[in-house]
Design a protein around this motif. Structure first.
Motif, PDB file in Angstrom:
ATOM      1  N   ILE A 223       0.840  -1.207   0.000  1.00  0.00           N
ATOM      2  CA  ILE A 223       0.000   0.000   0.000  1.00  0.00           C
ATOM      3  C   ILE A 223       0.874   1.256   0.000  1.00  0.00           C
ATOM      4  CG2 ILE A 223      -1.784   1.247   1.262  1.00  0.00           C
ATOM      5  CD1 ILE A 223      -2.710  -1.433   2.407  1.00  0.00           C
ATOM      6  N   MET A 224       1.974   1.231   0.789  1.00  0.00           N
ATOM      7  CA  MET A 224       2.905   2.365   0.801  1.00  0.00           C
ATOM      8  C   MET A 224       3.457   2.653  -0.586  1.00  0.00           C
ATOM      9  SD  MET A 224       5.339   1.954   4.120  1.00  0.00           S
ATOM     10  CE  MET A 224       4.853   2.505   5.747  1.00  0.00           C
ATOM     11  N   ALA A 225       3.746   1.584  -1.322  1.00  0.00           N
ATOM     12  CA  ALA A 225       4.426   1.732  -2.608  1.00  0.00           C
ATOM     13  C   ALA A 225       3.579   2.459  -3.637  1.00  0.00           C
ATOM     14  CB  ALA A 225       4.821   0.358  -3.141  1.00  0.00           C
ATOM     15  N   ILE A 226       2.271   2.507  -3.452  1.00  0.00           N
ATOM     16  CA  ILE A 226       1.411   3.192  -4.429  1.00  0.00           C
ATOM     17  C   ILE A 226       1.791   4.665  -4.523  1.00  0.00           C
ATOM     18  CG2 ILE A 226      -0.953   3.844  -4.969  1.00  0.00           C
ATOM     19  CD1 ILE A 226      -1.875   1.285  -3.553  1.00  0.00           C
ATOM     20  N   GLU A 227       1.817   5.343  -3.389  1.00  0.00           N
ATOM     21  CA  GLU A 227       2.215   6.753  -3.380  1.00  0.00           C
ATOM     22  C   GLU A 227       3.730   6.901  -3.387  1.00  0.00           C
ATOM     23  OE1 GLU A 227       1.620  10.878  -3.410  1.00  0.00           O
ATOM     24  OE2 GLU A 227       0.192   9.239  -3.668  1.00  0.00           O
ATOM     25  N   GLY A 228       4.422   5.975  -2.706  1.00  0.00           N
ATOM     26  CA  GLY A 228       5.877   6.068  -2.624  1.00  0.00           C
ATOM     27  C   GLY A 228       6.547   5.958  -3.973  1.00  0.00           C
ATOM     28  N   SER A 229       6.092   5.049  -4.829  1.00  0.00           N
ATOM     29  CA  SER A 229       6.686   4.908  -6.161  1.00  0.00           C
ATOM     30  C   SER A 229       6.429   6.155  -7.006  1.00  0.00           C
ATOM     31  CB  SER A 229       6.123   3.668  -6.852  1.00  0.00           C
ATOM     32  OG  SER A 229       4.706   3.760  -6.982  1.00  0.00           O
ATOM     33  N   ALA A 230       5.279   6.775  -6.817  1.00  0.00           N
ATOM     34  CA  ALA A 230       4.995   8.027  -7.538  1.00  0.00           C
ATOM     35  C   ALA A 230       5.950   9.137  -7.091  1.00  0.00           C
ATOM     36  CB  ALA A 230       3.542   8.441  -7.307  1.00  0.00           C
ATOM     37  N   ASN A 231       6.238   9.191  -5.785  1.00  0.00           N
ATOM     38  CA  ASN A 231       7.200  10.175  -5.285  1.00  0.00           C
ATOM     39  C   ASN A 231       8.581   9.950  -5.879  1.00  0.00           C
ATOM     40  OD1 ASN A 231       5.184  11.263  -3.678  1.00  0.00           O
ATOM     41  ND2 ASN A 231       5.812  10.159  -1.834  1.00  0.00           N
ATOM     42  N   LEU A 232       9.014   8.699  -5.947  1.00  0.00           N
ATOM     43  CA  LEU A 232      10.319   8.391  -6.520  1.00  0.00           C
ATOM     44  C   LEU A 232      10.357   8.736  -8.007  1.00  0.00           C
ATOM     45  CD1 LEU A 232      11.091   4.966  -4.796  1.00  0.00           C
ATOM     46  CD2 LEU A 232      12.220   7.146  -4.373  1.00  0.00           C
ATOM     47  N   GLN A 233       9.289   8.440  -8.721  1.00  0.00           N
ATOM     48  CA  GLN A 233       9.249   8.734 -10.143  1.00  0.00           C
ATOM     49  C   GLN A 233       9.327  10.229 -10.391  1.00  0.00           C
ATOM     50  OE1 GLN A 233       9.219   6.167 -12.538  1.00  0.00           O
ATOM     51  NE2 GLN A 233       9.843   7.936 -13.773  1.00  0.00           N
ATOM     52  N   ASN A 234       8.696  11.018  -9.525  1.00  0.00           N
ATOM     53  CA  ASN A 234       8.777  12.474  -9.654  1.00  0.00           C
ATOM     54  C   ASN A 234      10.211  12.960  -9.503  1.00  0.00           C
ATOM     55  OD1 ASN A 234       6.026  12.784 -10.085  1.00  0.00           O
ATOM     56  ND2 ASN A 234       5.568  13.086  -7.917  1.00  0.00           N
ATOM     57  N   GLN A 235      10.944  12.343  -8.585  1.00  0.00           N
ATOM     58  CA  GLN A 235      12.349  12.713  -8.416  1.00  0.00           C
ATOM     59  C   GLN A 235      13.171  12.308  -9.631  1.00  0.00           C
ATOM     60  OE1 GLN A 235      13.566  10.913  -4.631  1.00  0.00           O
ATOM     61  NE2 GLN A 235      13.356  12.903  -3.638  1.00  0.00           N
ATOM     62  N   TRP A 236      12.943  11.115 -10.137  1.00  0.00           N
ATOM     63  CA  TRP A 236      13.723  10.634 -11.285  1.00  0.00           C
ATOM     64  C   TRP A 236      13.434  11.440 -12.547  1.00  0.00           C
ATOM     65  CZ3 TRP A 236      11.977   5.028  -9.868  1.00  0.00           C
ATOM     66  CH2 TRP A 236      12.730   4.579  -8.781  1.00  0.00           C
ATOM     67  N   ASN A 237      12.275  12.063 -12.625  1.00  0.00           N
ATOM     68  CA  ASN A 237      11.901  12.835 -13.816  1.00  0.00           C
ATOM     69  C   ASN A 237      12.553  14.213 -13.863  1.00  0.00           C
ATOM     70  OD1 ASN A 237      10.283  10.800 -14.843  1.00  0.00           O
ATOM     71  ND2 ASN A 237       8.409  11.595 -13.919  1.00  0.00           N
ATOM     72  N   ILE A 238      13.186  14.624 -12.778  1.00  0.00           N
ATOM     73  CA  ILE A 238      13.800  15.955 -12.728  1.00  0.00           C
ATOM     74  C   ILE A 238      15.070  15.958 -13.573  1.00  0.00           C
ATOM     75  CG2 ILE A 238      14.946  17.643 -11.246  1.00  0.00           C
ATOM     76  CD1 ILE A 238      13.055  16.745  -9.009  1.00  0.00           C
ATOM     77  N   MET A 239      15.115  16.822 -14.574  1.00  0.00           N
ATOM     78  CA  MET A 239      16.272  16.960 -15.450  1.00  0.00           C
ATOM     79  C   MET A 239      16.627  18.436 -15.556  1.00  0.00           C
ATOM     80  SD  MET A 239      17.292  13.996 -16.586  1.00  0.00           S
ATOM     81  CE  MET A 239      16.645  12.303 -16.522  1.00  0.00           C
ATOM     82  N   GLY A 240      17.885  18.742 -15.522  1.00  0.00           N
ATOM     83  CA  GLY A 240      18.284  20.132 -15.620  1.00  0.00           C
ATOM     84  C   GLY A 240      19.776  20.262 -15.828  1.00  0.00           C
ATOM     85  N   GLU A 241      20.246  21.492 -15.763  1.00  0.00           N
ATOM     86  CA  GLU A 241      21.668  21.768 -15.945  1.00  0.00           C
ATOM     87  C   GLU A 241      21.973  23.109 -15.303  1.00  0.00           C
ATOM     88  OE1 GLU A 241      23.183  21.051 -19.845  1.00  0.00           O
ATOM     89  OE2 GLU A 241      24.639  22.668 -19.656  1.00  0.00           O
ATOM     90  N   PHE A 242      22.972  23.142 -14.455  1.00  0.00           N
ATOM     91  CA  PHE A 242      23.309  24.378 -13.754  1.00  0.00           C
ATOM     92  C   PHE A 242      23.952  25.372 -14.708  1.00  0.00           C
ATOM     93  CE2 PHE A 242      26.266  27.139 -11.549  1.00  0.00           C
ATOM     94  CZ  PHE A 242      25.461  27.670 -10.562  1.00  0.00           C
ATOM     95  N   SER A 243      23.529  26.626 -14.604  1.00  0.00           N
ATOM     96  CA  SER A 243      24.147  27.700 -15.372  1.00  0.00           C
ATOM     97  C   SER A 243      23.870  29.016 -14.667  1.00  0.00           C
ATOM     98  CB  SER A 243      23.589  27.749 -16.799  1.00  0.00           C
ATOM     99  OG  SER A 243      24.189  28.802 -17.523  1.00  0.00           O
ATOM    100  N   ASN A 244      24.911  29.816 -14.481  1.00  0.00           N
ATOM    101  CA  ASN A 244      24.766  31.135 -13.862  1.00  0.00           C
ATOM    102  C   ASN A 244      25.757  32.078 -14.539  1.00  0.00           C
ATOM    103  OD1 ASN A 244      24.404  33.349 -12.228  1.00  0.00           O
ATOM    104  ND2 ASN A 244      24.468  32.209 -10.318  1.00  0.00           N
ATOM    105  N   LEU A 245      25.440  32.455 -15.768  1.00  0.00           N
ATOM    106  CA  LEU A 245      26.353  33.269 -16.566  1.00  0.00           C
ATOM    107  C   LEU A 245      26.628  34.644 -15.960  1.00  0.00           C
ATOM    108  CD1 LEU A 245      25.140  32.390 -20.167  1.00  0.00           C
ATOM    109  CD2 LEU A 245      27.146  31.546 -18.957  1.00  0.00           C
ATOM    110  N   PRO A 246      25.619  35.336 -15.388  1.00  0.00           N
ATOM    111  CA  PRO A 246      25.939  36.641 -14.790  1.00  0.00           C
ATOM    112  C   PRO A 246      26.980  36.539 -13.676  1.00  0.00           C
ATOM    113  CG  PRO A 246      23.579  36.444 -15.117  1.00  0.00           C
ATOM    114  CD  PRO A 246      24.164  35.099 -15.399  1.00  0.00           C
ATOM    115  N   GLN A 247      26.866  35.540 -12.829  1.00  0.00           N
ATOM    116  CA  GLN A 247      27.857  35.413 -11.763  1.00  0.00           C
ATOM    117  C   GLN A 247      29.211  34.976 -12.316  1.00  0.00           C
ATOM    118  OE1 GLN A 247      28.250  32.411  -8.251  1.00  0.00           O
ATOM    119  NE2 GLN A 247      26.870  34.023  -7.578  1.00  0.00           N
TER     120      GLN A 247
END
Length: 729
Positions: free
Chosen positions: A565-589
């Motif tokens: 039962i935990m895994a129903i919401e827990g797996s969705a939370n993990l999938q949300n984390q795994w879906n995060i994609m990005g790249e750091f950039s701070n050209l002004p600094q």
């Protein structure tokens, strides 16, 4: 050969590894409206993650953010009789019977030892697996979030612009050993950044300081997950309990830690040692006879917990208070608590020495509490006689601890003139009576120092973490109340000895209450509450609490049904984390730091916002007058002077104060004039609380943005930063 990788190109190495960049050197603290990822430059917000408004950093390709008593010794018997009795032989057993009995005894004992060892090793293997899984999880999330492996040295340093702990000594040892045996520790590539930007060198491997820094943090937090499995297993008495603890941690990962988003935080180094410390404390509370090794290990874990993070003393204060309450009710005896107090005092003294005589430790509530409890242990038997009406005795001892701790803390702070932790007391006052001053608003205007979000308990409930812990907590309280009623009905203390065997469970329940209060008052302190909820959830497998239920249903069936039962919401939370994609950039600094390195002298002194100053110190190696280590009273005073640029004071007065600090350049961030996380939290509004007489005037930062003359001259400017040179008369 060119390898295509998420918006960047890696080319074959063109040159051997270059000179080593300097290790991180800055420390951390909040800024008004800052988030747990302060200074990272992220603009958007998603539920469950606190992101900052930053200084011009952007994200490319991002997907959005989201004690029993020992038996008396029996009289000794002759060796032969003891051996016969052990082997089950009579007084006149034959040699053949004796030999046969010895063989059976050895085989039986050997089989038992092998079975015990196999169970222990299997537990350790599962713990190691949990640690590896967590290490893989957080390293993957961090790489997906930052594209860290493809950043240049400067970009990596900019990503570390908040509070940091230096690992330079470990790094030098590692590189020295690798150089001695002739092993290459890093490989450097030329990375094409595209969009008209110049290529940069990016190095991978533990020989790169930033990579080494992050690798050590993630390794430490991987070991922490192994400790959590062992912790849950030992507390519940079942490996299923360890499985429940680890599963709950993963399913509520975003509520448990920030290490995958902000590795340099001091808590990332400190918290794993608290997990070890609480595991050792549980062992000590459960074991009738304490050995010296466990006390030494407890002392060492205390030291490593306190050294990186000065807030650790407040957590240990709640621990000591919980243990004292357990002692008062009678779950642990006098000698055991006294030994634990000795360990805490020794670790406090060691930290005082290792932190070069940090007087804040000796004048803390933690130190005062240790001294007061020791005094109560010594004086209580002499001044207070135990009787059947022990509720009054408990109340007296509890009041003596509270009054004595507050009084002793106040006296020692006045005597030694220490005010380094005064902002913590003011922060607590602001939670209860609405107290406001400059330093307090610097904290409370940041989302992570506000009250816990209303959505947090809902997220706990969706993964069944909160309902399970409430059931466990209720059972412990019921048993504790029954024991207390039984205690009050007894005349002779000797009749109670058999009931001193659940002190560790009562302690964990009280510690949960303390963490709950901290988490509700200050959202950032969820990092103590949520993992402890996961540990408490392991007790759903405890035969001590639910033995009556396990007679009707198999524990494995119950546990796996709950995890499903935990895994129903827990797996969705993990999938949300795994879906995060990005790249750091701070050209002004990046432009700012390159200008500082090329256009200013090595001894030029800078002032500005705390996160930016950390980058100036780390990447440009220039002297600064303020940085994010906000626990020092003198540094708070300097920061207040520096931030007067965002007040409504006259420019002449601000310039005079900056010259007294020896400032040559001031880095003005125009966005600080207008941004605010909530009403009353912009910098000019914070200064209105401090200086109500100036309310209504135009903020100085707005005037400096238009024309800083004659008191300052603009020498550099881009979309985010304006560097003002302080004119000399």
């Amino acid at each position: 050969m060119v390898v295509q990788t998420r918006g960047r190109h890696k080319e074959s190495p063109l040159k051997p590894p270059g000179a080593q960049p300097p290790p991180p050197q800055a420390a951390g603290a909040p800024q008004p409206g800052a988030s747990p990822r302060s200074g990272r430059g992220l603009q958007q917000k998603q539920p469950g993650r606190q992101l900052s408004y930053g200084a011009g950093a952007m994200r490319k390709g991002g997907a959005g953010r989201k004690g029993a008593k020992s038996e008396p010794q029996k009289p000794s018997r002759p060796l032969a009789q003891r051996v016969r009795a052990m082997l089950g032989l009579g007084q006149e057993g034959s040699l053949r019977d004796w030999r046969h009995g010895l063989q059976v005894f050895i085989e039986g004992k050997g089989a038992f030892i092998m079975r015990a060892d196999s169970k222990i090793w299997f537990t350790f293997i599962l713990a190691a697996l949990a640690g590896v899984l967590h290490w893989c999880h957080i390293t993957t999330l961090f790489e997906n979030d930052r594209h860290f492996s493809h950043l240049s040295t400067l970009e990596r340093e900019m990503a570390f612009r908040t509070e940091m702990v230096v690992l330079a000594s470990w790094y030098r040892i590692y590189t020295g050993v690798m150089d001695f045996i002739g092993l290459q520790t890093k490989t450097c590539w030329t990375v094409n950044r595209g969009e008209g930007l110049s290529p940069v060198e990016s190095c991978e491997g533990l020989g790169d300081p930033a990579s080494f820094y992050v690798a050590v943090i993630f390794l430490l937090n991987g070991v922490m997950m192994s400790l959590f499995f062992i912790y849950g297993t030992y507390l519940s008495g079942s490996r299923l309990g360890g499985l429940v603890t680890v599963s709950c941690y993963f399913f509520n990962h975003g509520e448990c830690t920030r290490v995958m988003w902000t590795p340099p935080l001091r808590e990332s180094f400190s918290y794993p040692f608290l997990v070890l410390q609480m595991l050792l404390l549980t062992y000590i509370l459960r074991t009738p006879n304490i050995n010296r090794g466990s006390l030494i290990a407890l002392c060492v874990s205390n030291v490593f917990f306190m050294l990186p993070w000065q807030f650790a003393q407040f957590v240990l204060l709640t621990q000591i208070a919980s243990l004292f309450a357990v002692y008062v009710v009678g779950y642990i005896d006098f000698l055991k608590l006294q030994k634990i107090l000795c360990v805490h005092m020794a670790s406090l003294a060691l930290c005082f020495v290792l932190m070069f005589g940090n007087s804040m430790l000796l004048t803390s509530y933690y130190a005062a509490s240790l001294a007061v409890i020791w005094g109560i242990l010594e004086l209580s038997p002499k001044l207070l006689k135990r009787s059947r009406r022990e509720v009054s005795l408990w109340a007296i001892e509890g009041f003596a601890w509270l009054f004595g701790t507050v009084t002793l803390k106040y006296l020692t702070s006045r005597i030694f003139g220490v005010a380094d932790d005064a902002h913590i007391s003011n922060l607590l006052k602001s939670k209860f009576i609405g107290y406001k001053d400059f330093d307090t608003l610097m904290y409370t205007c940041a989302a992570e120092f506000d009250f816990m979000e209303k959505e947090t308990p809902i997220r706990y409930t969706k993964t069944l973490l909160l309902p399970i812990v409430l059931v466990v907590f209720g059972v412990i309280i019921m048993k504790a109340i029954k024991y207390t009623v039984w205690v009050l009905s007894q005349k002779d203390l000797c009749e109670r000895e058999d009931h001193f065997n659940h002190g560790e469970l009562v302690y964990h329940a009280l510690q949960l209450l303390a963490y709950t209060v901290l988490g509700i008052l200050i959202m950032r302190l969820k990092l103590f509450l949520t993992p402890h909820l996961c540990v408490m959830a392991s007790l759903i497998c405890s035969k001590q609490l639910f033995g009556w239920l396990f007679g009707k249903i198999q524990p494995k069936t119950l546990v796996f049904a709950i995890l499903a039962i935990m895994a129903i919401e827990g797996s969705a939370n993990l999938q949300n984390q795994w879906n995060i994609m990005g790249e750091f950039s701070n050209l002004p600094q990046e432009e700012l730091l390159e200008w500082i390195k090329s256009s200013t002298r090595q001894d030029a002194v800078f002032a500005g916002a705390m996160p930016t100053m950390a980058s100036v110190k780390l990447s440009a190696l220039r002297p600064i007058v303020n940085h994010p280590h906000y626990e020092d009273a003198g540094l708070r005073a300097r920061t207040k002077i520096v931030y007067s640029m965002y007040s409504r004071k006259p420019a002449k007065e601000v310039k005079k104060d900056l010259l007294k600090l020896g400032v040559n350049y001031y880095i003005l961030e125009e966005s600080w004039c207008i941004r605010r996380t909530k009403p009353g939290c912009s910098m000019p509004e914070i200064w209105d609380v401090e200086e109500p007489a100036n309310a209504g005037k135009i903020p100085l930062c707005n005037r400096m943005s238009k024309d800083p003359r004659p008191y300052f001259n603009t020498v550099f400017q881009n979309s985010i930063y304006r560097v003002l040179k302080v004119t000399r008369e």
